[in-house]
Design a protein around this motif. Sequence first.
Motif, short mmCIF file in Angstrom:
data_model
loop_
_atom_site.label_atom_id
_atom_site.label_comp_id
_atom_site.label_asym_id
_atom_site.label_seq_id
_atom_site.Cartn_x
_atom_site.Cartn_y
_atom_site.Cartn_z
N ARG A 145 48.96 29.69 31.44
CA ARG A 145 47.73 29.45 32.20
C ARG A 145 47.29 30.74 32.89
O ARG A 145 48.11 31.56 33.27
CB ARG A 145 47.96 28.35 33.23
CG ARG A 145 48.27 27.02 32.56
CD ARG A 145 48.34 25.91 33.54
NE ARG A 145 49.32 26.20 34.58
CZ ARG A 145 49.88 25.27 35.32
NH1 ARG A 145 49.58 24.02 35.15
NH2 ARG A 145 50.74 25.60 36.24
N TRP A 146 46.00 30.90 33.05
CA TRP A 146 45.45 32.11 33.62
C TRP A 146 44.42 31.85 34.71
O TRP A 146 44.12 32.73 35.52
CB TRP A 146 44.76 32.94 32.53
CG TRP A 146 43.75 32.13 31.77
CD1 TRP A 146 43.98 31.39 30.66
CD2 TRP A 146 42.38 31.92 32.11
NE1 TRP A 146 42.84 30.74 30.27
CE2 TRP A 146 41.83 31.05 31.15
CE3 TRP A 146 41.55 32.37 33.13
CZ2 TRP A 146 40.52 30.64 31.18
CZ3 TRP A 146 40.23 31.96 33.15
CH2 TRP A 146 39.73 31.11 32.17
N TYR A 147 43.90 30.63 34.76
CA TYR A 147 42.78 30.37 35.66
C TYR A 147 43.18 30.43 37.13
O TYR A 147 42.37 30.77 37.97
CB TYR A 147 42.11 29.04 35.34
CG TYR A 147 43.05 27.89 35.13
CD1 TYR A 147 43.52 27.14 36.18
CD2 TYR A 147 43.48 27.56 33.84
CE1 TYR A 147 44.39 26.10 35.99
CE2 TYR A 147 44.35 26.51 33.64
CZ TYR A 147 44.81 25.78 34.72
OH TYR A 147 45.67 24.76 34.52
N GLY A 148 44.41 30.13 37.46
CA GLY A 148 44.86 30.24 38.86
C GLY A 148 44.83 31.68 39.33
O GLY A 148 44.43 31.97 40.46
N LYS A 149 45.23 32.60 38.43
CA LYS A 149 45.21 34.02 38.78
C LYS A 149 43.77 34.49 39.01
O LYS A 149 43.49 35.21 39.96
CB LYS A 149 45.87 34.83 37.67
CG LYS A 149 47.35 34.57 37.52
CD LYS A 149 47.88 35.33 36.32
CE LYS A 149 49.27 34.91 35.97
NZ LYS A 149 49.37 33.61 35.38
N LEU A 150 42.88 34.08 38.12
CA LEU A 150 41.48 34.49 38.24
C LEU A 150 40.86 33.94 39.53
O LEU A 150 40.23 34.69 40.29
CB LEU A 150 40.67 34.03 37.02
CG LEU A 150 39.18 34.35 37.07
CD1 LEU A 150 38.97 35.86 37.01
CD2 LEU A 150 38.46 33.67 35.93
N LEU A 151 41.04 32.65 39.76
CA LEU A 151 40.48 32.05 40.97
C LEU A 151 41.10 32.64 42.23
O LEU A 151 40.42 32.86 43.23
CB LEU A 151 40.66 30.53 40.94
CG LEU A 151 39.86 29.79 39.87
CD1 LEU A 151 40.25 28.32 39.84
CD2 LEU A 151 38.38 29.96 40.10
N GLY A 152 42.40 32.90 42.20
CA GLY A 152 43.06 33.52 43.34
C GLY A 152 42.55 34.92 43.61
O GLY A 152 42.33 35.31 44.76
N ILE A 167 39.55 36.15 42.82
CA ILE A 167 38.18 36.07 43.35
C ILE A 167 38.19 35.56 44.80
O ILE A 167 37.52 36.12 45.68
CB ILE A 167 37.30 35.17 42.45
CG1 ILE A 167 37.11 35.84 41.09
CG2 ILE A 167 35.96 34.88 43.11
CD1 ILE A 167 36.50 34.94 40.04
N ALA A 168 38.96 34.50 45.07
CA ALA A 168 39.00 33.94 46.42
C ALA A 168 39.58 34.95 47.40
O ALA A 168 39.08 35.10 48.53
CB ALA A 168 39.82 32.66 46.43
N GLY A 169 40.64 35.64 47.00
CA GLY A 169 41.24 36.64 47.89
C GLY A 169 40.28 37.76 48.20
O GLY A 169 40.18 38.22 49.34
N ALA A 219 42.36 40.65 47.15
CA ALA A 219 42.34 40.23 45.76
C ALA A 219 43.75 40.23 45.19
O ALA A 219 44.12 39.33 44.43
CB ALA A 219 41.44 41.15 44.94
N LEU A 220 44.55 41.21 45.55
CA LEU A 220 45.93 41.28 45.08
C LEU A 220 46.76 40.11 45.62
O LEU A 220 47.54 39.49 44.88
CB LEU A 220 46.54 42.62 45.50
CG LEU A 220 47.82 43.02 44.80
CD1 LEU A 220 47.57 43.13 43.30
CD2 LEU A 220 48.32 44.33 45.35
N ILE A 221 46.57 39.80 46.89
CA ILE A 221 47.28 38.65 47.48
C ILE A 221 46.84 37.36 46.80
O ILE A 221 47.66 36.51 46.46
CB ILE A 221 47.02 38.61 49.00
CG1 ILE A 221 47.69 39.78 49.69
CG2 ILE A 221 47.53 37.29 49.59
CD1 ILE A 221 47.29 39.98 51.13
N GLY A 222 45.54 37.21 46.57
CA GLY A 222 45.04 36.03 45.87
C GLY A 222 45.59 35.94 44.46
O GLY A 222 45.91 34.85 43.97
#
Length: 108
Positions: A2-9, A11-13, A23-26
């Motif tokens: 899965r990759w979408y959690g990393k992408l959303l994290g 962007i949100a971070g 962004a790195l923390i997210g």
Amino acid sequence: MRWYGKLLGFIAGWLLLRHPAGALIGLLIGHAFDADWFRLRKPSPYRELGLTEEASDAEVERAYRRLIAQYHPDKLVGVAEELRRQAEDKARRINAAYEAIQKQRRKR
């Protein structure tokens, strides 16, 4: 994978902290969610007996008998009440795990 959690994290971070470090923390938090680090695991009856799911019937029986002999409350005569309650709880969990394994194997 899965990759979408990393992408959303990521962007949100970035948006929440307005800094590349955010962004790195997210990204790290998103990876943790993608890797199921936060998922609650159901207790496995095999884990309670110290076995894997590939254990044979004889191994399950041996582990059950060894553990119930060790934790049976009747073997703890004259010990503190708290220790006796802990042994009763452990014996109850061992019995439940053994019955769950037997039920699973009968279905097969």
